[in-house]
Scaffold this motif. Sequence first.
Motif, short mmCIF file in Angstrom:
data_model
loop_
_atom_site.label_atom_id
_atom_site.label_comp_id
_atom_site.label_asym_id
_atom_site.label_seq_id
_atom_site.Cartn_x
_atom_site.Cartn_y
_atom_site.Cartn_z
N ASP A 74 -1.33 -64.44 -26.66
CA ASP A 74 -2.23 -63.37 -27.12
C ASP A 74 -2.17 -63.14 -28.63
OD1 ASP A 74 0.17 -62.07 -27.53
OD2 ASP A 74 -0.23 -60.42 -26.15
N HIS A 79 1.87 -64.92 -21.75
CA HIS A 79 1.68 -64.24 -20.46
C HIS A 79 1.36 -65.29 -19.42
CE1 HIS A 79 1.08 -60.30 -22.59
NE2 HIS A 79 0.62 -61.12 -23.53
N ALA A 129 -8.28 -60.36 -13.53
CA ALA A 129 -6.99 -59.98 -14.12
C ALA A 129 -6.92 -60.38 -15.59
CB ALA A 129 -5.84 -60.62 -13.32
N ASN A 132 -9.39 -58.05 -17.53
CA ASN A 132 -8.85 -56.69 -17.68
C ASN A 132 -7.86 -56.60 -18.82
OD1 ASN A 132 -10.35 -55.82 -15.51
ND2 ASN A 132 -8.65 -55.81 -14.05
N LYS A 133 -7.05 -57.62 -18.98
CA LYS A 133 -5.96 -57.60 -19.95
C LYS A 133 -6.40 -58.03 -21.35
CE LYS A 133 -0.98 -58.66 -19.72
NZ LYS A 133 -0.56 -57.41 -19.05
N PHE A 134 -7.35 -59.00 -21.41
CA PHE A 134 -7.65 -59.60 -22.71
C PHE A 134 -9.14 -59.68 -23.06
CE2 PHE A 134 -3.80 -61.83 -21.09
CZ PHE A 134 -2.89 -61.37 -22.03
N TRP A 246 1.02 -61.28 -12.29
CA TRP A 246 1.50 -61.64 -13.63
C TRP A 246 2.98 -62.02 -13.48
CZ3 TRP A 246 -1.76 -62.52 -17.40
CH2 TRP A 246 -3.01 -61.91 -17.37
#
Length: 544
Positions: A74, A79, A129, A132-134, A246
């Motif tokens: 990231d 991750h 997923a 949502n995170k990135f 994750w």
Amino acid sequence: MTFNWNNPYPTTRIPVFARNIASTSHPLAAQAGLKILQQGGNAVDASIATAAVLMVVEPVSNGLGSDMFAIVWDGEKLHGLNASGTAPQAWSPEYYEKKYGIGTDGLANRPLRGWDTVTIPGAIAGWQALHNKFGKLNFTEILSPAIDIANQGHAIAPIVAHKWAAGIPALIDQPGFKEMFMPSGRAPHIGERFQALGMAKAFERICKYGTEDFYQGEIAQAIVNHSKAHGGSMQLSDLKNYQPDWVDLISTHYRGYDIHEIPPSGQGIGALIALGILENLRLEDYPVDSVLSQHLQIEAMKLAFADVYQYVADPKSMRVQPSEMLNPAYLKERAKLIKLDQATHFKFGMPSSGGTVYLTTADSSGMMVSFIQSNYMGFGSGVVVPEFGVSLQNRGVGFSLDRKSANIVAPGKRPFHTIIPAFMTKEVNGKTFPQMSFGVMGGDMQPQGHLQTVVRMLSYNQQPQSACDAPRWKVNRDFTLDVESNLNTKTVEGLKGLGHQLKSVEDPYMDFGSGQFIWRQSEDLNDGYVAASDSRRDGLAAGF
């Protein structure tokens, strides 16, 4: 790293240098990822767009019913995401015994295709997923290229056409297959236009109603109805209760770099074990394509597979921890079993207590994504829900029916998995530097492809495209050896002389794998990346 930029192997590809890159096994998919990057999306947005288009243009390898895994850098840290499917609640050894009987080995019989091989599809939940995170752009923007190509149709690429035709005999009778993948009563020819209107409809519903539609809504109900109509056991609750995980990555050190993989139930640990073993051997004493260099790598891979096939399962069921299997002291002892003058059939070790489409994207902000999704054995189960073009994987084949195995089938459990994204980092001035996102798709070939390409780059300074193009070998499940036809004949004869048993394995889907690599040039992001795309597929590395 200073690469030797000469390429000694025949190829149709050149390394691609750019600050934003998408690299995968089909040109339209790579260009879709590039389009999203040009529209202001990041590498994660581009990876999802690329993955969606791959479902349309390379259905021989993946579909809406796939599983997926990803590793994301990231800009600060890594991750790991495991979006592989779990067994329906109805599955157990008794389920298969009652339905299919018991074989001569005393274990339940089971099919290789059909509904009783389909675990809960994880790819779409995995996309969510990641997003949502990135994610930056919305799904309407991200899935637009896939919707356009599915609606308008596209001309079938040469290697896809070959693999498509090869799959017909085994899959023609699976429910929904002919309706989706034999629109003219046969496999499409090279250059023939293929439309996927059902897939377009599914993507449009995901844009409008969210990925929940796949697991709880109209698409989910269509999947369950199809299962019920054709003898499957998947229930709406199986889909509704599914969640990707994750995960913390596992890694090993090789020649000054750290190689990272998704932990079990995947086989990425196999590549790490083999590299950890080779870290103890003087591989560079022998020329890159010599008999002894290849012999040492093959023996390290055989040692790794001996442990992988014995121990790897859903982490909750493993009797040996990954950290034990990767313990440097244990790998040093395993390395001592390799003989320079003889091939060996290795048994699994005893670690002491106390351890297939692939794509990669990178953007000018420094975000890098290593991403893989798959239906497994070429079109997977062969089962298709025609209304929404959902072709389903057959990952349930990865379970064991032996009650003594850690990989025994059980409700809600993940099977042994072959698809593995990978990532390479290096410590620079006390900080982690993201060196390369990479992967090599192709069943059991995947960890072997990771091993062979990493060794070529780090031990022999071969640039990514050269390492990708170089001839490969493959250790089969019975520990015999298959070699690519362009491997030097003297090397092949030398391997035979050491006792390696060569066997040609007919495998129209996996063959010797297909790799994609993105290597970051330096700490200065203006220096960008260099990418490679495997000439064994129809692929492309595209950048700007």
